[in-house]
Scaffold this motif. Structure first.
Motif, mmCIF file in Angstrom:
data_model
loop_
_atom_site.group_PDB
_atom_site.id
_atom_site.type_symbol
_atom_site.label_atom_id
_atom_site.label_comp_id
_atom_site.label_asym_id
_atom_site.label_seq_id
_atom_site.Cartn_x
_atom_site.Cartn_y
_atom_site.Cartn_z
ATOM 1 N N GLY A 1 -77.738 107.400 13.842
ATOM 2 C CA GLY A 1 -77.172 106.449 14.684
ATOM 3 C C GLY A 1 -78.171 105.154 14.778
ATOM 4 N N GLY A 2 -77.946 104.448 15.797
ATOM 5 C CA GLY A 2 -78.715 103.005 15.794
ATOM 6 C C GLY A 2 -77.938 101.934 15.215
ATOM 7 N N GLN A 3 -78.540 100.498 15.199
ATOM 8 C CA GLN A 3 -77.737 99.508 14.923
ATOM 9 C C GLN A 3 -78.816 98.680 14.119
ATOM 10 O OE1 GLN A 3 -75.657 97.729 18.094
ATOM 11 N NE2 GLN A 3 -73.653 98.601 17.228
ATOM 12 N N ASP A 4 -79.520 99.065 13.076
ATOM 13 C CA ASP A 4 -80.647 98.376 12.430
ATOM 14 C C ASP A 4 -79.783 97.451 11.431
ATOM 15 O OD1 ASP A 4 -82.434 100.017 13.885
ATOM 16 O OD2 ASP A 4 -82.589 101.297 12.184
ATOM 17 N N ILE B 1 -75.251 95.418 9.452
ATOM 18 C CA ILE B 1 -75.828 96.195 10.512
ATOM 19 C C ILE B 1 -75.002 97.522 10.442
ATOM 20 C CG2 ILE B 1 -75.719 96.185 13.133
ATOM 21 C CD1 ILE B 1 -77.193 93.943 12.245
ATOM 22 N N VAL B 2 -75.990 98.522 10.646
ATOM 23 C CA VAL B 2 -75.646 99.925 10.566
ATOM 24 C C VAL B 2 -74.561 100.242 11.585
ATOM 25 C CG1 VAL B 2 -76.267 102.291 10.876
ATOM 26 C CG2 VAL B 2 -77.867 100.659 9.797
ATOM 27 N N GLY B 3 -73.325 100.899 11.069
ATOM 28 C CA GLY B 3 -72.479 101.008 11.852
ATOM 29 C C GLY B 3 -71.199 100.181 12.211
ATOM 30 N N GLU B 4 -71.369 98.864 11.643
ATOM 31 C CA GLU B 4 -70.405 97.982 11.720
ATOM 32 C C GLU B 4 -69.963 97.384 10.359
ATOM 33 O OE1 GLU B 4 -71.931 94.278 13.655
ATOM 34 O OE2 GLU B 4 -72.673 95.515 15.485
ATOM 35 N N GLU B 5 -68.590 97.334 10.574
ATOM 36 C CA GLU B 5 -67.525 96.841 9.302
ATOM 37 C C GLU B 5 -68.242 95.459 8.901
ATOM 38 O OE1 GLU B 5 -63.326 96.779 7.476
ATOM 39 O OE2 GLU B 5 -63.447 97.380 9.565
ATOM 40 N N MET B 6 -68.501 95.150 7.512
ATOM 41 C CA MET B 6 -69.199 94.009 7.216
ATOM 42 C C MET B 6 -68.206 93.285 6.145
ATOM 43 S SD MET B 6 -71.896 94.102 9.140
ATOM 44 C CE MET B 6 -72.609 92.514 8.831
ATOM 45 N N SER B 7 -68.098 91.895 6.205
ATOM 46 C CA SER B 7 -67.188 91.160 5.247
ATOM 47 C C SER B 7 -68.267 90.818 3.956
ATOM 48 C CB SER B 7 -66.730 89.973 5.634
ATOM 49 O OG SER B 7 -67.698 89.014 6.224
ATOM 50 N N LEU B 8 -67.323 91.002 2.767
ATOM 51 C CA LEU B 8 -68.159 90.496 1.534
ATOM 52 C C LEU B 8 -67.171 89.589 0.728
ATOM 53 C CD1 LEU B 8 -70.762 90.880 -0.518
ATOM 54 C CD2 LEU B 8 -69.326 92.948 -1.285
ATOM 55 N N ASP B 9 -67.553 88.758 0.159
ATOM 56 C CA ASP B 9 -66.901 87.727 -1.006
ATOM 57 C C ASP B 9 -67.749 87.708 -2.177
ATOM 58 O OD1 ASP B 9 -64.572 87.203 1.076
ATOM 59 O OD2 ASP B 9 -65.684 85.594 1.417
ATOM 60 N N ILE B 10 -66.597 88.101 -3.149
ATOM 61 C CA ILE B 10 -67.472 87.981 -4.433
ATOM 62 C C ILE B 10 -66.702 87.181 -5.470
ATOM 63 C CG2 ILE B 10 -68.416 90.515 -4.202
ATOM 64 C CD1 ILE B 10 -66.203 91.230 -6.331
ATOM 65 N N ILE B 11 -67.246 86.621 -6.419
ATOM 66 C CA ILE B 11 -66.247 85.815 -7.687
ATOM 67 C C ILE B 11 -66.014 86.883 -8.741
ATOM 68 C CG2 ILE B 11 -66.263 83.906 -9.185
ATOM 69 C CD1 ILE B 11 -66.141 83.138 -6.215
#
Length: 689
Positions: free
Chosen positions: A208-211, A230-240
């Protein structure tokens, strides 16, 4: 051995009823009315009935059948974490030793997860293996099943149909395991080359946690950025998306101290790059029979945006016609060759000659455009050998050959050179595999001296016909004949003009599949396929680094001119690094982000509902270093309990095989006849008194 009595009547049951029914009624009536001798009459009637029913004593010799115990060992890749594999080996050997003490058990051991089938390697499918080992066994003979696994099983049924056998699970691993993993939440399969592509991912941690976690982003093996998640959160990413074809996007995080595995600390997404429409500028010079060949080909390609100009009225033409009466479009030379020249992926000069339409300085711009990465194709005709040839302009610096002034007018078959047989533009061109080639002749060839680059097709006397050359960062192609249209018109059967012209154009525009030196690799099931395109005779061996870090050297075999291949069966699912000479590539074998690594923490909860529903149990095998905590094994009857605090029960069967039967008639022979006569005589004696 067992005894039983059966009847083998001397008459059919219908006749027996007709005979014995009235006699039984008479005997019963006599007994009810207490007539004299009624008992003797009843005994006589009973003796007659037994004689007709013919009772037989059966002595059966039976051999009891063994109950079948299935032991399923989980050999999936998650079982290779820590000491799980060693614990499994020890547990299976101990189970076999303990079960061998019970002669009533037939023990069948099966391993799941080592098959060559990709699905079996990417998921823990124990119940498929269990079904296969018990397929020939009736349910009444199944004593039970014992699974030795880490508990992460992906084919658990809701219930075991028609089975009364207990299911027991012995779990490897420990309760306090920790794992951190990364996975893609949204990863599009396609993206436009050189355009941003939006993706999302998530980092999960069993603690768990949000490191905050640093995530390294690599595309095709090259790191492009480091993101913070952030652990547990959905993160966005843009690549070329860097190039056409398959691209491998990899996310990776560092291994935690005490983490059981870092196998799932990487996530892979495969993205197929799609080029936006390629922009081609086609400039046609003097009108000729094949003028529309290039135009028709390029217009038919949905991936090409074509800008076509034909020089119909050169500046020196003076016939007195007012400019306002001409239905012509002025050639926008400055806009095309100065302002927007870099917007084009390819410039084609089709029988074009210098006639002051382009200022002499613009040819220098075109040469610079090629040097900086552009592409130029010259389809030459007789004008290339004349006084107004573009070879007499600053463009000569980019051209792969200068004219000798000779124009050969004779019939000839275009042929592939030794280089052309290997080059991807002309390799295996339809019709080239025989002599003479299976296509029509051409009748004109422009002579050049000291060609630069690769001559892939030639004409009579081995004079160059098609030249492909790299100039700086760009590429140049030169066709030294204007008779390619004969193939398009079907003259003498025509020829493969569509595939040839299209390959030339796409090679000039740097299509990856048409590179002379190219290394590709791909996964097919659990097989790694390697393909090497090369102009050399022997590219050497391919060096492969497996996901576990092991290095393999795989020889490449000649498949056809210019193509070398190799295939090898591998054990690990994941990303493979392949290198040969100065080239390197990546390949992913097996399904991307396989379920086998999505959850690696050993657990008792997945199998518990099914085990308890069958009367079985789920328990952990304690640490291997301090010895296994193995439960005792107890044979139980069909209705008995099948698990306890420190023991597991296996049901015994009552099924048996009949070996022989001995028959002893009880009312036959002299004994039966004597008893019958005795009964009838007693009745007669009593009645006679």
């Amino acid at each position: 051995m067992s005894w039983s009595i059966t009847f083998e009547p001397l008459l059919e049951w219908t006749w027996l009823g007709a005979v014995l029914g009235p006699l039984a009624l008479l005997a019963l009536a006599g007994l009810v009315m207490r007539q004299r001798g009624a008992t003797f009459r009843a005994a006589a009637m009973a003796a007659l009935a037994l004689a007709l029913l013919n009772p037989v004593l059966l002595d059966e010799e039976r051999e009891p059948l063994k109950s079948v115990v299935a032991v399923v060992a989980d050999r999936s890749q998650s079982q290779e974490i820590g000491d799980r594999s060693a614990t499994t080996d020890a547990a299976v050997e101990e189970l076999k030793a303990r079960l061998a003490r019970f002669p009533q058990f037939d023990v069948r051991v099966v391993e799941a997860g080592r098959a060559s089938d990709t699905e079996d390697r990417t998921e823990t499918r124990l119940f498929g293996a269990l079904d296969s080992v018990l397929r020939d066994v009736p349910q009444s003979r199944v004593a039970g099943a014992i699974l030795v696994t880490d508990g992460q099983v992906h084919d658990v049924p809701e219930r075991l149909e028609g089975s009364n056998a207990p299911l027991h699970a012995l779990i490897t691993g420990s309760e306090d395991e920790r794992d951190r993993r990364i996975r893609f939440e949204n990863a599009p399969r396609f993206g436009i080359v050189d355009r941003p592509l939006s993706m999302t991912y998530r980092v999960a941690d069993t603690a768990g946690g949000q490191d905050a976690v640093s995530v390294r982003v690599s595309v095709n093996g090259e790191q492009v950025s480091v993101e913070t998640a952030i652990v547990g959160e959905e993160m966005s990413l843009d690549i070329i998306v860097p190039g056409a074809g398959r691209n491998i996007v990899e996310l990776s995080i560092d291994r935690l101290e005490g983490e059981i595995t870092d196998t799932n600390n990487r996530a892979i997404a495969l993205v197929d790059g799609i080029r936006e429409n390629l922009r081609v500028l086609l400039v046609s010079g003097e009108p000729h029979a094949g003028e529309r060949t290039w135009r028709n080909l390029l217009k038919s390609d949905a991936a090409v945006d074509l800008v076509h100009f034909t020089i119909l009225r050169p500046p020196e033409k003076q016939d007195g016609t007012p400019i306002n009466d001409l239905s012509l479009i002025a050639f926008p030379t400055r806009e095309l060759f100065v302002e927007k020249i870099n917007d084009f992926d390819l410039i084609i000069f089709d029988r074009y000659q210098h006639r002051d339409v382009l200022p002499i300085l613009y040819y220098d711009y075109i040469a610079e455009y090629v040097e900086n990465g552009g592409a130029l194709l010259v389809a030459a005709g007789p004008e290339y050998a004349g006084a107004q040839s573009i070879s007499r302009t600053p463009l000569m610096a980019a051209l792969p050959g200068l004219p000798t002034g000779q124009v050969l007018e004779q019939g000839f078959f275009p042929r592939l050179t030794e280089t052309g047989e290997r080059h991807p533009v002309t390799r295996e061109l339809e019709g080239s595999g025989q002599e003479p080639p299976n296509w029509s002749r051409w009748f004109r060839l422009i002579g050049i001296a000291q060609p630069e680059g690769q001559v892939v097709m030639d004409g009579p006397n081995e004079q160059p016909l098609l030249i492909l050359n790299r100039k700086g960062e760009g590429r140049v192609g030169m066709f030294l004949s204007d008779h390619g249209w004969l193939w398009a018109r079907g003259f003498e059967g025509g020829g493969p003009h569509v595939s040839l012209y299209r390959r030339i154009a796409h090679w000039l525009m740097k299509e990856p599949e048409l590179e002379e030196e190219r290394l590709t690799a791909s996964g097919r099931g659990m097989t790694l396929d390697i393909r090497r395109q090369s102009m050399s005779d022997d590219p050497g061996v391919a060096s492969v680094i497996t996901p576990s870090g092991e290095r393999l050297d795989i020889p490449l075999q000649l498949e056809s001119p210019g193509i070398f291949t190799a295939s090898t069966t591998v054990d690990d699912i994941g990303l493979y690094q392949v290198a040969n000479g100065d080239l390197a590539t990546l390949a992913h074998v097996g399904p991307v982000n396989a379920p086998e690594f999505a959850e690696t923490i050993s657990t008792t909860e997945v199998l518990r509902p099914l085990a308890e529903a069958t009367g079985g149990s789920v328990r952990r095998l304690e640490g291997f270093a301090s010895g296994l905590s193995m439960p005792g094994i107890v044979p139980v009857r069909a209705t008995g309990a099948t698990s306890g605090r420190d023991w597991i029960g296996l049901r015994t069967t009552e099924d048996s095989i009949l070996r022989s039967v001995n028959r002893v008639p009880l009312f036959g022979g002299f004994l039966g006849l004597g008893l019958l006569l005795l009964a009838l005589g007693s009745m007669w004696w009593r009645e006679g008194r």
